[in-house]
Design an enzyme around this catalytic site. Structure first.
Site, PDB file in Angstrom:
ATOM      1  N   GLU A  60       0.696  -1.423  -0.037  1.00  0.00           N
ATOM      2  CA  GLU A  60       0.015   0.028   0.086  1.00  0.00           C
ATOM      3  C   GLU A  60       0.913   1.335  -0.149  1.00  0.00           C
ATOM      4  O   GLU A  60       0.591   2.264  -0.495  1.00  0.00           O
ATOM      5  CB  GLU A  60      -1.069  -0.195   1.217  1.00  0.00           C
ATOM      6  CG  GLU A  60      -1.743  -1.058   1.346  1.00  0.00           C
ATOM      7  CD  GLU A  60      -1.327  -2.372   2.125  1.00  0.00           C
ATOM      8  OE1 GLU A  60      -2.357  -2.803   2.697  1.00  0.00           O
ATOM      9  OE2 GLU A  60      -0.252  -2.662   1.974  1.00  0.00           O
ATOM     10  N   ARG A 193       7.495 -24.821  -9.044  1.00  0.00           N
ATOM     11  CA  ARG A 193       8.438 -24.399  -7.986  1.00  0.00           C
ATOM     12  C   ARG A 193       8.420 -22.819  -7.585  1.00  0.00           C
ATOM     13  O   ARG A 193       8.603 -22.527  -6.569  1.00  0.00           O
ATOM     14  CB  ARG A 193       9.965 -24.642  -8.471  1.00  0.00           C
ATOM     15  CG  ARG A 193       9.932 -26.191  -8.525  1.00  0.00           C
ATOM     16  CD  ARG A 193      11.308 -26.487  -8.972  1.00  0.00           C
ATOM     17  NE  ARG A 193      11.678 -27.794  -8.815  1.00  0.00           N
ATOM     18  CZ  ARG A 193      12.914 -28.466  -9.510  1.00  0.00           C
ATOM     19  NH1 ARG A 193      13.556 -27.659 -10.174  1.00  0.00           N
ATOM     20  NH2 ARG A 193      12.889 -29.787  -9.409  1.00  0.00           N
ATOM     21  N   GLU A 305       9.821 -32.507  -2.973  1.00  0.00           N
ATOM     22  CA  GLU A 305       9.755 -33.429  -4.021  1.00  0.00           C
ATOM     23  C   GLU A 305      10.594 -34.689  -3.861  1.00  0.00           C
ATOM     24  O   GLU A 305      11.487 -34.953  -4.171  1.00  0.00           O
ATOM     25  CB  GLU A 305      10.692 -32.736  -5.266  1.00  0.00           C
ATOM     26  CG  GLU A 305       9.582 -31.411  -5.602  1.00  0.00           C
ATOM     27  CD  GLU A 305      10.369 -30.727  -6.981  1.00  0.00           C
ATOM     28  OE1 GLU A 305      11.309 -31.391  -7.502  1.00  0.00           O
ATOM     29  OE2 GLU A 305      10.007 -29.691  -7.319  1.00  0.00           O
ATOM     30  N   SER A 313       5.858 -40.816   4.864  1.00  0.00           N
ATOM     31  CA  SER A 313       5.927 -40.307   6.381  1.00  0.00           C
ATOM     32  C   SER A 313       5.066 -38.948   6.462  1.00  0.00           C
ATOM     33  O   SER A 313       4.328 -38.717   7.598  1.00  0.00           O
ATOM     34  CB  SER A 313       7.299 -40.043   6.655  1.00  0.00           C
ATOM     35  OG  SER A 313       8.167 -41.192   6.754  1.00  0.00           O
TER      36      SER A 313
END
Length: 376
Positions: A60, A193, A305, A313
């Site tokens: 702003e 990415r 990745e 996990s």
């Protein structure tokens, strides 16, 4: 076309511009969110801004400085509620009031408890019209998903990406995975990415694939994401592409907290930052602790990745917000590496399994990409 319809179309157009501005600073603005701002007067843009690197000045402020006197009686489009608390600079609400803007269009309330509606309230009390219509709200939430998750869950927003064969394999039995997906998919991954603060891989992926984990080709001029390697014992080869990268200041190795100090110091000499975390009873590093420490470092979104072990996990401890699966038109040998390796209970009741929400599907070359939202 009536005035209401015309105003809605204009709001949509200028908010779209504000969103695109917000993406310019993704991953570079901590401890502040990456915000986009557009100031419009008489249907002409008179000021634009996005949060500066390291969080200041705010979007702003930049847009108001550009608009100058043209900000009087203008409409301000912003992707997150203007701040109202006093910090190193005057709050954005004060600056908007001082500039005498007429209207502020912002669909998203700031989840930060220091703001959380107070900014909108202050603007209204000072005679500024505040429009919280949910125009493009989902797109704006997506822009701010890392910041929102960091505030609400005290960890980054986590996306898990895997490229798999038709029979669910991510590599052959000799651990070869270059390339399961096609060239168009690999190029599309560069775009994905670019929307995250950091990319994370596990030890085996780092060893077998030796990836660069950077933005390349048409994306090479964008801010490079941080690179995070899970390497419990710091045993990875010194010849890794990552270590030879010029971006070692944005390279982190996560290791066992109790490693010998000389091992840790040898990494620091190379300019590589290390993060020590505790080890669980099963011998794995504590994932909750890893992401908490990454959040403390200012990382608000992480694209994982990794291979099957880290993927499984993360899902098992419910640390995945989005699952991105690229399915390629290839069938690998049955002894190949599985994308997911969950522990299956003896008694299977499908009603007890989590079901993910399909966000979108894209055909990319000869591959299909599915984006799943995971409601933990």
């Amino acid at each position: 076309m009536d005035n209401q319809e015309k105003n809605t179309k204009n709001d949509f157009r200028f908010l779209k511009t504000a969103i695109s501005l917000g993406y310019r600073s993704i991953g570079q603005t901590w401890p502040n969110p990456s915000v986009g701002c557009v100031i419009v007067k008489n249907q002409h843009i008179v000021g634009t801004g996005n949060t500066a690197v390291k969080g200041r000045p705010h979007a702003e402020k930049i847009a108001l400085d550009q608009a100058k006197s043209e900000a009087l009686d203008s409409t301000v489009y912003v992707t997150l509620e203007p701040c109202s608390h006093v910090g190193k600079t005057a709050p954005c609400t004060t600056q908007l009031i001082k500039a005498k803007v007429k209207r502020v269009v912002c669909p998203l309330k700031d989840p930060n408890p220091r703001v959380n509606g107070k900014g909108f309230e202050i603007l209204r009390k000072n005679g500024i019209i505040v429009d919280n219509s949910p125009i493009l709200l989902q797109e704006i939430k997506k822009l701010n998903q890392g910041f929102i998750t960091s505030i609400e869950k005290k960890r980054p927003y986590i996306a898990l990406k895997l490229a798999m064969s038709l029979n669910g394999k991510i590599a052959t039995q000799t651990k070869k995975s270059n390339w399961i997906s096609g060239e168009k998919s690999r190029n599309f991954v560069q775009l994905i990415r670019s929307q995250y603060d950091a990319i994370m891989i596990g030890t085996e992926t780092a060893f077998w694939d030796n990836p660069r984990l950077n933005l390349r080709d048409q994306f090479s001029d964008l801010p490079q994401p941080a690179k995070i390697i899970i390497d419990k014992d710091l045993k990875l080869s010194k010849k890794m592409n990552l270590i030879r990268s010029k971006d070692t200041e944005k390279l982190f190795f996560v290791h066992d907290l109790n490693l010998k100090k000389d091992k840790i110091e040898s990494m620091k000499v190379k300019g590589i930052r290390t993060i020590g975390v505790s080890t669980l009873e099963n011998g794995n590093l504590n994932l909750d602790e890893i992401f908490k420490k990454l959040s403390e470092l200012g990382l608000t979104s992480v694209l994982v990745e990794g291979g099957g072990k880290i993927a499984t996990s993360l899902l098992e401890v419910e640390l995945v917000d989005k699952l991105i699966l690229f399915t390629a038109g290839i069938i690998l040998d049955k002894n190949g590496i599985d994308g997911f390796q969950p522990s299956i209970p003896e008694s299977i009741n499908l009603n007890n399994y989590n079901r993910y929400d399909l966000d979108k599907s894209l055909t990319i070359g000869n591959d299909v990409a599915h984006f799943w939202n995971i409601n933990n």
